[in-house]
Write a protein that holds these residues in place. Structure first.
Motif, mmCIF file in Angstrom:
data_model
loop_
_atom_site.group_PDB
_atom_site.id
_atom_site.type_symbol
_atom_site.label_atom_id
_atom_site.label_comp_id
_atom_site.label_asym_id
_atom_site.label_seq_id
_atom_site.Cartn_x
_atom_site.Cartn_y
_atom_site.Cartn_z
ATOM 1 N N ARG A 37 126.140 75.526 52.510
ATOM 2 C CA ARG A 37 124.941 74.323 52.572
ATOM 3 C C ARG A 37 123.907 74.476 51.140
ATOM 4 N NH1 ARG A 37 125.955 70.141 53.182
ATOM 5 N NH2 ARG A 37 123.959 69.190 53.755
ATOM 6 N N GLN A 41 123.187 71.881 48.286
ATOM 7 C CA GLN A 41 122.104 71.275 47.974
ATOM 8 C C GLN A 41 121.840 71.533 46.441
ATOM 9 O OE1 GLN A 41 120.719 68.901 49.888
ATOM 10 N NE2 GLN A 41 122.713 69.514 51.258
ATOM 11 N N LEU A 48 121.873 64.193 41.611
ATOM 12 C CA LEU A 48 121.068 63.035 41.936
ATOM 13 C C LEU A 48 120.921 62.473 40.837
ATOM 14 C CD1 LEU A 48 118.768 64.350 45.056
ATOM 15 C CD2 LEU A 48 120.470 62.227 44.823
ATOM 16 N N GLN A 133 126.146 62.466 57.328
ATOM 17 C CA GLN A 133 125.376 63.322 56.031
ATOM 18 C C GLN A 133 126.521 63.503 55.295
ATOM 19 O OE1 GLN A 133 123.430 67.089 57.350
ATOM 20 N NE2 GLN A 133 122.698 67.386 55.233
ATOM 21 N N THR A 278 116.176 61.282 55.682
ATOM 22 C CA THR A 278 115.218 62.657 55.538
ATOM 23 C C THR A 278 114.802 62.835 57.046
ATOM 24 O OG1 THR A 278 114.804 62.098 53.428
ATOM 25 C CG2 THR A 278 113.287 63.935 54.363
ATOM 26 N N LEU A 281 117.565 64.092 59.518
ATOM 27 C CA LEU A 281 117.917 65.520 59.106
ATOM 28 C C LEU A 281 116.905 66.297 59.776
ATOM 29 C CD1 LEU A 281 119.112 65.440 55.555
ATOM 30 C CD2 LEU A 281 120.333 65.811 57.586
ATOM 31 N N VAL A 282 115.346 65.949 59.732
ATOM 32 C CA VAL A 282 114.295 66.902 60.281
ATOM 33 C C VAL A 282 114.561 66.748 61.957
ATOM 34 C CG1 VAL A 282 111.908 66.957 60.910
ATOM 35 C CG2 VAL A 282 112.589 66.402 58.641
ATOM 36 N N GLU B 304 108.233 62.647 50.382
ATOM 37 C CA GLU B 304 108.950 61.445 50.485
ATOM 38 C C GLU B 304 108.951 60.859 48.891
ATOM 39 O OE1 GLU B 304 107.275 58.410 53.100
ATOM 40 O OE2 GLU B 304 108.443 59.835 54.854
ATOM 41 N N VAL B 307 111.740 62.732 47.033
ATOM 42 C CA VAL B 307 113.063 62.027 47.625
ATOM 43 C C VAL B 307 113.325 60.972 46.900
ATOM 44 C CG1 VAL B 307 114.391 61.203 49.422
ATOM 45 C CG2 VAL B 307 113.222 63.484 49.776
ATOM 46 N N LEU B 308 112.417 59.960 47.022
ATOM 47 C CA LEU B 308 112.674 58.507 46.333
ATOM 48 C C LEU B 308 112.989 58.632 44.991
ATOM 49 C CD1 LEU B 308 109.846 56.630 48.595
ATOM 50 C CD2 LEU B 308 112.488 56.665 48.614
ATOM 51 N N GLY B 310 114.374 61.059 43.311
ATOM 52 C CA GLY B 310 115.798 61.634 43.028
ATOM 53 C C GLY B 310 115.475 63.077 42.580
ATOM 54 N N GLU B 311 114.313 63.797 42.932
ATOM 55 C CA GLU B 311 114.035 65.064 42.438
ATOM 56 C C GLU B 311 114.215 65.916 43.521
ATOM 57 O OE1 GLU B 311 110.238 63.385 39.900
ATOM 58 O OE2 GLU B 311 109.796 64.861 41.634
ATOM 59 N N LEU B 312 114.503 65.560 44.672
ATOM 60 C CA LEU B 312 114.634 66.386 45.970
ATOM 61 C C LEU B 312 115.703 65.667 46.802
ATOM 62 C CD1 LEU B 312 113.100 69.122 46.733
ATOM 63 C CD2 LEU B 312 111.764 67.599 48.343
ATOM 64 N N THR B 313 116.513 66.455 47.403
ATOM 65 C CA THR B 313 117.661 65.820 48.311
ATOM 66 C C THR B 313 117.029 65.674 49.536
ATOM 67 O OG1 THR B 313 118.385 67.817 49.218
ATOM 68 C CG2 THR B 313 119.491 66.975 47.191
ATOM 69 N N PRO B 314 117.489 64.734 50.430
ATOM 70 C CA PRO B 314 116.834 64.471 51.656
ATOM 71 C C PRO B 314 117.052 65.941 52.455
ATOM 72 C CG PRO B 314 118.052 62.548 51.286
ATOM 73 C CD PRO B 314 118.198 63.555 50.168
ATOM 74 N N ALA B 315 117.996 66.596 52.345
ATOM 75 C CA ALA B 315 118.422 67.654 53.081
ATOM 76 C C ALA B 315 117.176 68.794 52.502
ATOM 77 C CB ALA B 315 119.737 68.353 52.934
ATOM 78 N N LEU B 316 116.964 68.964 51.383
ATOM 79 C CA LEU B 316 115.883 69.931 51.085
ATOM 80 C C LEU B 316 114.618 69.624 51.385
ATOM 81 C CD1 LEU B 316 117.073 70.767 47.515
ATOM 82 C CD2 LEU B 316 116.998 72.338 49.502
ATOM 83 N N ALA B 317 114.032 68.261 51.313
ATOM 84 C CA ALA B 317 112.836 67.787 51.900
ATOM 85 C C ALA B 317 112.698 67.889 53.536
ATOM 86 C CB ALA B 317 112.782 66.312 51.782
ATOM 87 N N ALA B 318 113.927 67.838 54.154
ATOM 88 C CA ALA B 318 113.941 67.996 55.615
ATOM 89 C C ALA B 318 113.576 69.766 55.844
ATOM 90 C CB ALA B 318 115.319 67.643 56.223
ATOM 91 N N ARG B 319 114.068 70.295 55.146
ATOM 92 C CA ARG B 319 113.951 71.796 55.297
ATOM 93 C C ARG B 319 112.555 72.055 55.360
ATOM 94 N NH1 ARG B 319 117.902 75.603 51.825
ATOM 95 N NH2 ARG B 319 119.646 74.405 52.355
ATOM 96 N N LEU B 337 120.885 72.687 56.971
ATOM 97 C CA LEU B 337 120.731 71.214 56.784
ATOM 98 C C LEU B 337 121.348 70.897 55.282
ATOM 99 C CD1 LEU B 337 117.314 70.606 57.417
ATOM 100 C CD2 LEU B 337 119.258 69.623 58.642
#
Lengths: 337, 337
Positions: A37, A41, A48, A133, A278, A281-282, B304, B307-308, B310-319, B337
């Motif tokens: 994982r 990422q 991306l 996912q 997002t 996933l949280v 957010e 993420v929008l 495209g600098e961060l994946t949703p999974a990394l933001a969720a973390r 995640l």
């Protein structure tokens, strides 16, 4: 996949459109191993900026409506017109049955050998959330590899359609006519997610029935949707086997996206999808973390016993679990349980 | 409801079967105000030892199958036979439409004036989860008040059926025959929760069609379910308006419960429901708490945005959200995640 995951090599290979590397990258994003994982990422962050350029189209319909034949024909039409087409799938039942039904290459015989097409069956492990996912992340891989059409196939039952609608720009619902005006597999809820509906297998002697069914469904939708909707869901007829009507179906999907782009709804939809994903996933992570929390694990057997004995309400037991997990700071949240 | 909630008086009134007090107690459990939730839990803890004695039956079917008429007739039959019957409802759409369709007393004209019946419409605010919690807690109230049959009505669409199946002992699915062998509102998924199916409005000239539909559905179910199931789902015909066949439907529901009691499956089902409900409340509380967390609230806009962009994946933001909320102890959970 070998022990060592070479992320820069994966990035390079994916961006070059190397199909073997794409397959390896997708295997990586499908893995649930913690170290995989991490690497996944890292890979996705690199990919991306190169993703997001494809038309993302969900295709659904119950077994028997001819999804595979339809996608096979649509896919070769699109590659003949110069597109690169990826087919992904979301089929949570494949985890139970042990094998994937959707995205089965043997059922898309021509597309499977088309050099401009990339077919990946549904991940075969995990919950719907996990499968979804993996498919979302696979979409980043194929888009970064230059595929400009992504078809995400799913079955016409249950939650999986809603899940797929959450990752695509347009949703095509395939159905077939049965006897007279009866339609197979149309159910409440589908009208809320379908952007284009096509009555498939509308060739030969069944053509008249299919057209009649399409007309009636079309009136019903107009009645249900009411006026003032930005998009009137068209109901077309087509035949995946002969290819008849597929260009009209495709044209409607393109029109749906172009209209949405012009109005700003397209970008808005993609943005909202990213944000909701997002948060999903949280929630998944919280659930996982809660189940692994030592204090919670220690207290749960006794709390469950008290609930089962009728000494404690479920709401009070839930409050205690919350306090163990996030402390008395839970405050307001727990008190409204 | 007045400012002061007198819990001991509510307990006493409910246990005495006072209908006005029951109504007040249910209004209390339906309230989302934090102080009302405190009092509601105190009330429920007192009532729990007196609850659990009713047959809990879910009844579902799409609009038009004649649910209200069926329940009205079944209810008066049951009270005539000495039972006390409570009708509750789960209708999350009532929150949107502003009024409850299910549990509408005007549609159960005889039961509404029956002294041995208690009808409570669906709570009209909140999510499906909130509506369901209020209904589950109302069930404790009516059971403690001595009602020995609880009918929980819901609509035959979406998640609400599954939610109701999670709070009852037996689930009755009502349908009607349309033309020939066509059935209205049968969909995949219902077969997994229905314990008894009844084709309603099987009187007059429609009786033959209804019997044919019931026979064919019965064969289809046998085919789908396979052998070795502990309970063969019976498909009966009935007519809510004339009352024809309702005793057979009731007898099958009773048989389903008695067989389950004999095998231990009945208690097992109730226990599992209580435990799952508790965990659902934990999840709801966590979500609420997360959204109210100051650190999370402060960080979310920027996450957010990334993420929008495209600098961060949703999974990394969720973390990152998870780490803010429950600290780096998140460990394993966030890393997968």
């Amino acid at each position: 996949m070998g022990r060592e995951v070479d992320v820069p090599a994966l990035v390079e290979g994916v961006l070059a459109g190397d199909r073997r590397v794409m397959a390896r990258a997708i295997t990586l994003v499908e893995s649930r191993r913690a170290d995989h994982r991490e690497r996944a990422q890292e890979l996705l962050v690199e990919l991306l900026p190169h993703a997001g350029g494809a038309r993302r189209i969900g295709i659904s319909g119950v077994p028997g409506v001819g999804k595979s034949t339809f996608i096979d024909q649509l896919g070769v039409d699109l590659t003949a017109a110069g597109s690169k087409v990826a087919v992904l799938a979301v089929d949570p039942s494949s985890a139970r049955s042990g094998g994937s039904i959707l995205g089965d290459k043997t059922r898309m015989a021509r597309l499977a050998v088309d050099p401009d097409a990339f077919i990946r069956p549904s991940p075969t492990s995990g919950t719907l959330g996990g499968v979804a996912q993996a498919t979302r992340e696979s979409m980043v891989v194929v888009e970064a590899a230059g595929y400009d059409v992504v078809l995400v196939e799913t079955v016409g039952v249950g939650q999986s359609e809603i899940t797929v609608a959450e990752m695509v720009d347009s949703f095509l619902f395939l159905t077939i006519a049965r006897t007279g005006d009866q339609l197979q597999g149309i159910k409440r809820g589908i009208l809320e997610i379908a952007d284009v509906i096509a009555v498939n297998k509308a060739d030969g002697p069944a053509a008249a029935d299919a057209r009649k069914a399409a007309r009636e469904l079309s009136s019903a939708i107009r009645m249900l949707r009411g006026r003032g909707e930005p998009w009137d869901v068209p109901v077309l007829t087509c035949a995946g086997l002969s290819g008849e009507g597929l260009d009209e179906v495709w044209a409607k999907l393109v029109e749906h996206q172009e209209r949405a782009k012009a109005s700003g709804a397209f970008d808005e939809r993609r943005r909202a999808q990213q944000v909701r994903w997002t948060w999903q996933l949280v929630r998944d992570g919280l659930e996982h973390s809660l189940r692994a929390h030592p204090g919670v694990r220690a207290a749960v057997p006794d709390l469950e016993k008290q609930v089962l004995a009728g000494e404690l309400t479920p709401a009070l037991a839930a409050r205690q679990v919350l306090e163990l997990f996030i402390g008395p700071a839970t405050g307001e949240a727990a008190r409204t349980l």
